[in-house]
Design an enzyme around this catalytic site. Structure first.
Site, PDB file in Angstrom:
ATOM      1  N   ASP A 109       0.845  -1.200   0.000  1.00 25.75           N
ATOM      2  CA  ASP A 109       0.000   0.000   0.000  1.00 25.75           C
ATOM      3  C   ASP A 109       0.881   1.251   0.000  1.00 25.75           C
ATOM      4  OD1 ASP A 109      -2.239   1.553   0.045  1.00 25.75           O
ATOM      5  OD2 ASP A 109      -2.682   1.253   2.168  1.00 25.75           O
ATOM      6  N   LYS A 157       0.784   3.731  -2.110  1.00 27.69           N
ATOM      7  CA  LYS A 157       0.054   4.936  -2.545  1.00 27.69           C
ATOM      8  C   LYS A 157       0.979   5.886  -3.301  1.00 27.69           C
ATOM      9  CE  LYS A 157      -3.578   4.919   0.986  1.00 27.69           C
ATOM     10  NZ  LYS A 157      -3.134   3.858   1.890  1.00 27.69           N
ATOM     11  N   ASP A 194       3.355  10.421  -7.720  1.00 25.26           N
ATOM     12  CA  ASP A 194       4.342  11.355  -8.272  1.00 25.26           C
ATOM     13  C   ASP A 194       4.334  11.239  -9.787  1.00 25.26           C
ATOM     14  OD1 ASP A 194       6.624  13.117  -8.442  1.00 25.26           O
ATOM     15  OD2 ASP A 194       7.165  12.454  -6.420  1.00 25.26           O
TER      16      ASP A 194
END
Length: 452
Positions: free
Chosen positions: A295, A297, A300
């Site tokens: 996870d 996330k 960018d």
């Protein structure tokens, strides 16, 4: 085909009318939904609309024109430009500063004002608007409306002495769309029942089974998690928010038999070592047949995400089966995730999250179009082409003091049509972790079965 019919078909292509099951402001379930705001984004159609509306009346009978905010404002503006009738603007609320006027524009007492509305339903909003215009010593005798939903509004206004001119009513719309094979007889029947005031019976919305989703899936990681779900009779993903390798491995050993995936935050480990952490974790995943979901996330630009995914001490690309990623960097930012299934962050479960409906809509478009994406994390329904992973699931519905909000497995399977539940504290904070994971596995599977 008449010019009016052609015009309606042009408008229809903009998505101004949708058929299905919609809950109105009143709470009533309607078989159609009308939103004329998209017309303002097509100047040619807006101009044509002004012609058709002005043909309904004699402009010499009026001194002013006013559109009811907000959808009718562009329509009234276009009509004003075409007819050269002066436009006045009625605010929804008076300003708290300056003149504090509700009616803006140049006008004189006694002038007759033509009211323009997009859709008329009950007529109540117009009965609230007209007195505010009349307070300025202006007269209102006529109302122009693009679509009469035929739900009593026109009759109510005419009983109050107003002349109501409608370009279309819902029956006419249905006839034109049926002639052009754009609406089914079944939908027309539901609409007619609705217009007569009868309660409409909607077909029960059915979710796809895991077997059906597996048959339709083209992504190997989507297939993997669905195959595990079917084999283990589980839709549970356990979140391992622990701080040491020992805790992580102990946790995986206890929950492994009951889960389809283990969700990790690998960068919170205080003693991470690739050989000591990842290799035994992969052995446990093989032993108990579950996937590893990091996870991370990601959020960018693509180049940075590629470096974060493949390099550094964690080397996520070498062991994760699934990763989570925001889509804020755009569609191409997801190209770097090779040989892994991407779960797009479409919405978050924390109170005050900035992932509002507009963001979710745009994020969903990216998720649906990108071949690396197998599903989404969200607190809302998403299309069947994607798997829905729902976090914030707990036996208890109360949240915590950090804004986390919980839902039960019953709620998310029934209302969100979720595919996989993600449980954190409900398991890793439990006194008996193995038992808690089994409880959540059973609850999640039963909720899935009950809502097929």
């Amino acid at each position: 085909m008449s010019n009016k019919e052609n015009f309606l078909l042009e408008c229809y292509q903009l998505g101004i009318i949708k058929f299905g099951k919609f809950t109105l402001k009143s709470g009533i379930e309607s078989p159609f939904y009308v939103d004329l705001r998209p017309l303002a984004s097509d100047p040619k159609i807006l101009k044509k609309l002004s012609f058709f509306l002005l043909e309904l009346i004699s402009i010499n009978d009026f001194d002013l024109i006013c559109g009811v905010p907000y959808a009718a404002l562009p329509m009234a503006t276009a009509m004003s430009l075409e007819s050269e009738l002066p436009l006045i603007i009625k605010r929804k609320e008076a300003k708290a500063y300056g003149t504090k006027k509700l009616i803006e524009g140049i006008f004189s007492k006694g002038q007759n004002c033509l009211i323009v509305e997009d859709v008329i339903t009950s007529g109540i909003s117009l009965l609230e608007t007209i007195p505010e215009i009349e307070k300025e010593d202006l007269k209102v005798t006529d109302i122009i409306v693009v679509l009469d939903r035929q739900q009593g509004g026109k009759k109510l206004l005419e009983e109050r002495g107003f002349r109501v001119h409608s370009l279309f009513n819902m029956t006419e719309v249905c006839e034109i769309l049926r002639k052009n094979n754009l609406i089914s007889d079944e939908e027309i029947s539901r609409i007619n029942d609705f217009l007569k005031g009868n309660q409409v019976q909607f077909a029960e919305e059915k979710r796809l089974t895991y077997e059906q989703k597996l048959e339709n899936s083209t992504n190997s990681f989507s297939k993997k998690i669905l195959e595990i779900a079917i084999e283990k009779k589980s839709n549970l993903i356990a979140s391992a928010d622990v701080l040491t390798t020992k805790e992580l491995l102990d946790f995986a050993e206890k929950v492994g038999p009951n889960i389809v995936a283990l969700k990790t935050h690998i960068d919170i480990l205080t003693d991470f070592d690739f050989d000591e952490t990842i290799l035994p974790l992969k052995d446990l995943a093989n032993k108990y047949n579950f996937l590893l979901m990091e996870d991370r996330k990601f959020g960018d630009i693509g180049n940075t995400q590629e470096l974060q995914f493949s390099n550094g001490i964690y080397k996520i690309s070498s062991w994760a089966d699934l990763v989570t990623s925001h889509v804020i960097g755009g569609e191409n930012s997801l190209d770097c995730f090779l040989n892994v299934g991407v779960i797009a962050i479409l919405g978050m479960s924390s109170k005050g999250t900035l992932t509002n409906s507009e963001y979710r809509e745009e994020a969903l478009k990216i998720a649906l179009s990108h071949p690396n994406v197998i599903g989404g994390v969200c607190q809302n329904k998403i299309p069947d082409e994607l798997l829905l992973f729902t976090p914030g699931v707990n036996m208890e519905t109360k949240g915590d003091n950090k804004g986390q909000q919980y839902n039960t497995s019953e709620f998310v399977f029934k209302n969100l049509k979720t595919d996989f539940i993600i449980v954190g504290r409900g398991i890793y904070k439990a006194e008996e972790i193995e038992k808690a994971s089994l409880d959540y596995k059973i609850a999640g599977w039963n909720s899935y079965i009950e809502n097929l």
